[in-house]
Scaffold this motif. Sequence first.
Motif, PDB file in Angstrom:
ATOM      1  N   UNK A  51      -1.416 138.228   7.441  1.00  0.00           N
ATOM      2  CA  UNK A  51      -0.303 137.538   6.808  1.00  0.00           C
ATOM      3  C   UNK A  51       0.974 137.617   7.620  1.00  0.00           C
ATOM      4  N   UNK A  52       1.293 138.800   8.148  1.00  0.00           N
ATOM      5  CA  UNK A  52       2.504 138.938   8.960  1.00  0.00           C
ATOM      6  C   UNK A  52       2.373 138.203  10.287  1.00  0.00           C
ATOM      7  N   UNK A  53       1.177 138.222  10.877  1.00  0.00           N
ATOM      8  CA  UNK A  53       0.983 137.486  12.125  1.00  0.00           C
ATOM      9  C   UNK A  53       1.147 135.983  11.899  1.00  0.00           C
ATOM     10  N   UNK A  54       0.632 135.497  10.791  1.00  0.00           N
ATOM     11  CA  UNK A  54       0.784 134.082  10.453  1.00  0.00           C
ATOM     12  C   UNK A  54       2.256 133.722  10.275  1.00  0.00           C
ATOM     13  N   UNK A  55       3.001 134.578   9.568  1.00  0.00           N
ATOM     14  CA  UNK A  55       4.423 134.325   9.361  1.00  0.00           C
ATOM     15  C   UNK A  55       5.187 134.389  10.686  1.00  0.00           C
ATOM     16  N   UNK A  56       4.804 135.334  11.545  1.00  0.00           N
ATOM     17  CA  UNK A  56       5.441 135.461  12.860  1.00  0.00           C
ATOM     18  C   UNK A  56       5.212 134.202  13.698  1.00  0.00           C
ATOM     19  N   UNK A  57       3.996 133.690  13.674  1.00  0.00           N
ATOM     20  CA  UNK A  57       3.703 132.465  14.422  1.00  0.00           C
ATOM     21  C   UNK A  57       4.466 131.270  13.843  1.00  0.00           C
ATOM     22  N   UNK A  58       4.616 131.225  12.530  1.00  0.00           N
ATOM     23  CA  UNK A  58       5.411 130.162  11.915  1.00  0.00           C
ATOM     24  C   UNK A  58       6.868 130.272  12.338  1.00  0.00           C
ATOM     25  N   UNK A 112       2.985 133.599   2.108  1.00  0.00           N
ATOM     26  CA  UNK A 112       3.450 134.966   1.831  1.00  0.00           C
ATOM     27  C   UNK A 112       2.811 135.943   2.817  1.00  0.00           C
ATOM     28  N   UNK A 113       3.626 136.659   3.624  1.00  0.00           N
ATOM     29  CA  UNK A 113       3.044 137.577   4.604  1.00  0.00           C
ATOM     30  C   UNK A 113       2.571 138.900   4.012  1.00  0.00           C
ATOM     31  N   UNK A 148       5.304 127.134   0.024  1.00  0.00           N
ATOM     32  CA  UNK A 148       6.298 127.525   1.025  1.00  0.00           C
ATOM     33  C   UNK A 148       6.046 128.872   1.669  1.00  0.00           C
ATOM     34  N   UNK A 149       6.991 129.252   2.543  1.00  0.00           N
ATOM     35  CA  UNK A 149       6.948 130.519   3.262  1.00  0.00           C
ATOM     36  C   UNK A 149       7.667 131.599   2.457  1.00  0.00           C
ATOM     37  N   UNK A 150       7.410 132.845   2.840  1.00  0.00           N
ATOM     38  CA  UNK A 150       8.166 133.967   2.309  1.00  0.00           C
ATOM     39  C   UNK A 150       7.448 134.747   1.236  1.00  0.00           C
ATOM     40  N   UNK A 151       7.960 135.954   1.016  1.00  0.00           N
ATOM     41  CA  UNK A 151       7.374 136.886   0.051  1.00  0.00           C
ATOM     42  C   UNK A 151       8.048 136.699  -1.293  1.00  0.00           C
ATOM     43  N   UNK A 152       7.305 136.154  -2.250  1.00  0.00           N
ATOM     44  CA  UNK A 152       7.842 135.894  -3.569  1.00  0.00           C
ATOM     45  C   UNK A 152       8.364 134.479  -3.684  1.00  0.00           C
ATOM     46  N   UNK A 153       8.072 133.831  -4.800  1.00  0.00           N
ATOM     47  CA  UNK A 153       8.445 132.427  -4.983  1.00  0.00           C
ATOM     48  C   UNK A 153       9.573 132.229  -5.980  1.00  0.00           C
ATOM     49  N   UNK A 154       9.646 133.038  -7.020  1.00  0.00           N
ATOM     50  CA  UNK A 154      10.599 132.803  -8.099  1.00  0.00           C
ATOM     51  C   UNK A 154      12.038 132.830  -7.592  1.00  0.00           C
ATOM     52  N   UNK A 155      12.344 133.741  -6.670  1.00  0.00           N
ATOM     53  CA  UNK A 155      13.701 133.851  -6.135  1.00  0.00           C
ATOM     54  C   UNK A 155      13.810 133.289  -4.729  1.00  0.00           C
ATOM     55  N   UNK A 156      12.896 132.397  -4.370  1.00  0.00           N
ATOM     56  CA  UNK A 156      12.883 131.832  -3.016  1.00  0.00           C
ATOM     57  C   UNK A 156      13.868 130.681  -2.847  1.00  0.00           C
ATOM     58  N   UNK A 157      14.367 130.161  -3.944  1.00  0.00           N
ATOM     59  CA  UNK A 157      15.200 128.969  -3.888  1.00  0.00           C
ATOM     60  C   UNK A 157      14.456 127.720  -4.308  1.00  0.00           C
ATOM     61  N   UNK A 158      13.164 127.839  -4.621  1.00  0.00           N
ATOM     62  CA  UNK A 158      12.375 126.697  -5.069  1.00  0.00           C
ATOM     63  C   UNK A 158      12.759 126.335  -6.506  1.00  0.00           C
ATOM     64  N   UNK A 159      13.374 125.172  -6.687  1.00  0.00           N
ATOM     65  CA  UNK A 159      13.748 124.727  -8.025  1.00  0.00           C
ATOM     66  C   UNK A 159      12.511 124.451  -8.869  1.00  0.00           C
TER      67      UNK A 159
END
Length: 498
Positions: A258-265, A437-438, A462-473
């Motif tokens: 997961x972290x390698x995928x996020x790093x490549x992104x 999510x990494x 989307x990217x990132x750890x956690x969706x509720x507070x990610x900014x996704x309306x």
Amino acid sequence: MRRVIAATLLLAAAGCSTAPAEPATDSTADPSKISWGPCTDIQRPDGEPPAKQDASVRCGKLAVPLDYAKPDGEKIDLALIKLPATGKEKKLGSVVFNFGGPGASGVDTLDQAAKALTVLRARYDLVSFDPRGVERSSGVRCGDGAEMDRFTSLDTLPPNETTHKALEAANKQFADLCQRESGKILPYIGTANASRDMDRIRAALGEPKLNYVGMSYGTQLGGVYATQFPKNVGRMVLDAPLDPTVTFEQRTIAQTRGFQKAYESFLRSCVKNTCDLGKDQAAADANVGRLMNQLTTKPLQVNGRELTQGLAATGVAAALYSELTWPFLEQALSEALQGRGEALMYLADSYTGRAQDGTYSTQMTSFPAITCVDSAERPDPAALRRTEAAALKISPLFGSEGSGGLCRVWPAKGSDEARHVDATGSAPILVVGGKGDPATPYEWAPKLTAQLKTATLVTYEGEGHGAYLSGSKCIQGLVDSFLIDGKVPSKGTSCPAA
């Protein structure tokens, strides 16, 4: 999860605190009730007090049994925080938050997250707590700042006999320090008891049902609660889900991937425009790899400290928790390639919970204490080397033996009670999993959903750890609608990247 950046941009991760809280208490109060008072020590991620504290915010303590096998025996105090509802419409009660870790301070993090939760706060009192073994709730301590500095700065490269022996020795020393300073609490922390504590909190709040939002590790805590107390579940949201059945090896491999995928992104995003790290993704990756190798022999000097390869890798991983921090990661790596390590050190310190004065929160100590008690598994050296070899094939930057090495020498016994969840008989549960999510890879989301029986899965693209507070309306709208109106999303619902 283990790599957490404590910053306001990453509210789904852990907050930091540097000192025990002293909320006002009433010594004559009913011990089954929460003694509320002013908050006196809420911490910002940089270790400084907030510029202005909301006077309506209250902090409190609740006494719970140290050992639930002896409910009338010795008690410990749980630290809590409450943000009272602000709206004029009918109040719906309380919703309790756990922001992850394990080891995140709910007291600090809820205060930091307040602005992102205004819709929910209009109808609910927002409540969080430091779980047992975390910060103000008998937080696990394992040495002073200098000893923590030595542990957090350990290199993981190159993976050879020398680094293996150094890590084994450090793990043993760390475990011994934890036993020396926190041995009394170590056998009694863990998710099963934290769940029992949470039901005490529910009762003390006067709530017939527990409304709950759990993020990352908080999803395991929620799942265990729904298994122990299915009839007490109200509206429960589990964001960035952890599959509690995975072994140490499976978790390490999945998170490394997961972290390698996020790093490549991150690298792809960087080179779309002018990227200070390299002209293309391969060149940027090679330059970062060169930096890490150089740091194993020549750490960068940063204000009297050394930015080691281990700290630099921690800083990179910390910034991958959210796309919002990718520009800062590019800047930090670019400066490090030029011989300036301040920004990467800042990222590493944010993860490890190190304050500017050299003290640490319990973030790094609560994590293994809870993780190791939550599993009876104790990998032998051969299993650890096998895990490391598999992880390094996936990512030379993030590959490691995981937390199994420390649990192998942990002074408290582990139990598999918190690895089995089944919420049969509970109210509907909403699970939210992120494709990018990494830390809690998406593959865990449908697995936890299936285990819980009463759960429905929503997917965030989307990217990132956690969706509720990610900014996704989209995600925030679905979650708020579920918590406020009880509306369960249709099966197969997904939301685009924010």
